[in-house]
Design an enzyme around this catalytic site. Structure first.
Site, PDB file in Angstrom:
ATOM      1  N   LYS A  38     -30.853 -68.520 -72.920  1.00 12.51           N
ATOM      2  CA  LYS A  38     -31.710 -68.852 -74.058  1.00 12.51           C
ATOM      3  C   LYS A  38     -33.022 -68.085 -73.922  1.00 12.51           C
ATOM      4  O   LYS A  38     -33.678 -68.150 -72.876  1.00 12.51           O
ATOM      5  CB  LYS A  38     -31.969 -70.372 -74.062  1.00 12.51           C
TER       6      LYS A  38
ATOM      7  N   SER B 260     -41.428 -77.731 -80.136  1.00 12.38           N
ATOM      8  CA  SER B 260     -41.967 -76.496 -79.554  1.00 12.38           C
ATOM      9  C   SER B 260     -41.721 -75.324 -80.506  1.00 12.38           C
ATOM     10  O   SER B 260     -42.589 -74.461 -80.665  1.00 12.38           O
ATOM     11  CB  SER B 260     -41.294 -76.207 -78.207  1.00 12.38           C
TER      12      SER B 260
ATOM     13  N   HIS C 190     -44.186 -84.256 -76.256  1.00 11.67           N
ATOM     14  CA  HIS C 190     -43.634 -84.362 -74.895  1.00 11.67           C
ATOM     15  C   HIS C 190     -44.579 -85.167 -74.000  1.00 11.67           C
ATOM     16  O   HIS C 190     -44.152 -86.035 -73.243  1.00 11.67           O
ATOM     17  CB  HIS C 190     -43.499 -82.966 -74.254  1.00 11.67           C
TER      18      HIS C 190
ATOM     19  N   ARG D 160     -37.195 -88.679 -82.027  1.00  5.67           N
ATOM     20  CA  ARG D 160     -38.160 -88.460 -83.110  1.00  5.67           C
ATOM     21  C   ARG D 160     -37.687 -89.064 -84.418  1.00  5.67           C
ATOM     22  O   ARG D 160     -38.471 -89.556 -85.215  1.00  5.67           O
ATOM     23  CB  ARG D 160     -38.388 -86.952 -83.311  1.00  5.67           C
TER      24      ARG D 160
HETATM   25  O1  PNS Z   1     -35.787 -79.500 -74.674  1.00  5.65           O
HETATM   26  P1  PNS Z   1     -34.284 -79.372 -74.875  1.00  5.65           P
HETATM   27  O2  PNS Z   1     -33.881 -77.914 -74.904  1.00  5.65           O
HETATM   28  O3  PNS Z   1     -33.803 -80.143 -76.076  1.00  5.65           O
HETATM   29  O4  PNS Z   1     -33.610 -80.042 -73.594  1.00  5.65           O
HETATM   30  C1  PNS Z   1     -32.208 -80.130 -73.476  1.00  5.65           C
HETATM   31  C2  PNS Z   1     -31.806 -80.519 -72.040  1.00  5.65           C
HETATM   32  C3  PNS Z   1     -32.445 -79.593 -71.035  1.00  5.65           C
HETATM   33  C4  PNS Z   1     -32.273 -81.936 -71.758  1.00  5.65           C
HETATM   34  C5  PNS Z   1     -30.266 -80.461 -71.965  1.00  5.65           C
HETATM   35  O5  PNS Z   1     -29.823 -79.268 -72.517  1.00  5.65           O
HETATM   36  C6  PNS Z   1     -29.735 -80.569 -70.542  1.00  5.65           C
HETATM   37  O6  PNS Z   1     -29.779 -81.615 -69.937  1.00  5.65           O
HETATM   38  N1  PNS Z   1     -29.240 -79.426 -70.017  1.00  5.65           N
HETATM   39  C7  PNS Z   1     -28.747 -79.332 -68.648  1.00  5.65           C
HETATM   40  C8  PNS Z   1     -27.251 -79.001 -68.623  1.00  5.65           C
HETATM   41  C9  PNS Z   1     -26.448 -80.270 -68.770  1.00  5.65           C
HETATM   42  O7  PNS Z   1     -26.536 -81.181 -67.970  1.00  5.65           O
HETATM   43  N2  PNS Z   1     -25.612 -80.306 -69.835  1.00  5.65           N
HETATM   44  C10 PNS Z   1     -24.795 -81.446 -70.154  1.00  5.65           C
HETATM   45  C11 PNS Z   1     -25.573 -82.430 -71.014  1.00  5.65           C
HETATM   46  S1  PNS Z   1     -24.560 -83.804 -71.438  1.00  5.65           S
END
Ligand code: PNS
Length: 160
Positions: free
Chosen positions: A41, A127, A17, A90
């Protein structure tokens, strides 16, 4: 101002990150690291703790700030005048889901997503893996900043 966001769960932040955040900070005037508040979560660190860890490891980047958000990422971007979402890729296994999200975010909020190729040193890092390795006594000192390693050891000693 050219403002971008690095969104994620960051439970906890890893060197992977951090590499993306550092590289984004060179490309944009300001980079917001946005920690998603996701009550559904289960996480090892609270959102406040995750933000504190992120702040501790990004002090050397003056144009990086840490915040949290709820709900849709595009709504946060609109409210904070952020035009670009930065994501690290990645491997090809990340690509399908990331592409879907990028297309949905563009549809919902005209927000562009810029993908940065993960440094190969970190392409296997997540993570979840860092937590699992620490939980079973493995050494993650090459994979997370020292502050995070200490926080992981302390947390897993009390809630294994
Ligand atoms: O570290 P992560 O858990 O892979 O991050 C995922 C994240 C937070 C980037 C994604 O779940 C997100 O943007 N969530 C916010 C809700 C949202 O906007 N959902 C629609 C995505 S198209």
């Amino acid at each position: 101002m050219n403002r971008a966001i690095c969104p994620g769960s960051f439970d906890p932040v890893t060197n992977g990150h951090l590499d993306i955040i550092a590289r984004a900070s060179v490309l944009y005037d300001e980079v917001v690291v946005g920690v998603l508040v996701n009550e559904s979560k289960e996480s090892l660190f609270s959102v406040t703790e995750r933000q504190e860890l992120l702040r501790a490891v990004t002090t050397s980047y003056p144009n990086v700030r840490v915040d949290s958000f709820r709900g849709l990422l595009v709504d946060y971007c609109r409210a904070h005048e952020i035009s670009v979402i930065i994501k690290g890729l990645r491997a090809v296994t990340d690509f399908d889901y990331e592409l879907q999200m990028a297309q949905m975010n563009r549809e919902l909020g005209s927000t562009e997503t810029v993908f940065l190729a993960t440094n190969p040193l970190y392409s296997f890092l997540s993570s979840s893996l860092v937590k699992e390795v620490t939980r079973y006594g493995g050494d993650v000192s090459a994979h997370v900043p020292e502050t995070v390693r200490i926080a992981l050891l302390a947390r897993l000693a009390t809630s294994p």
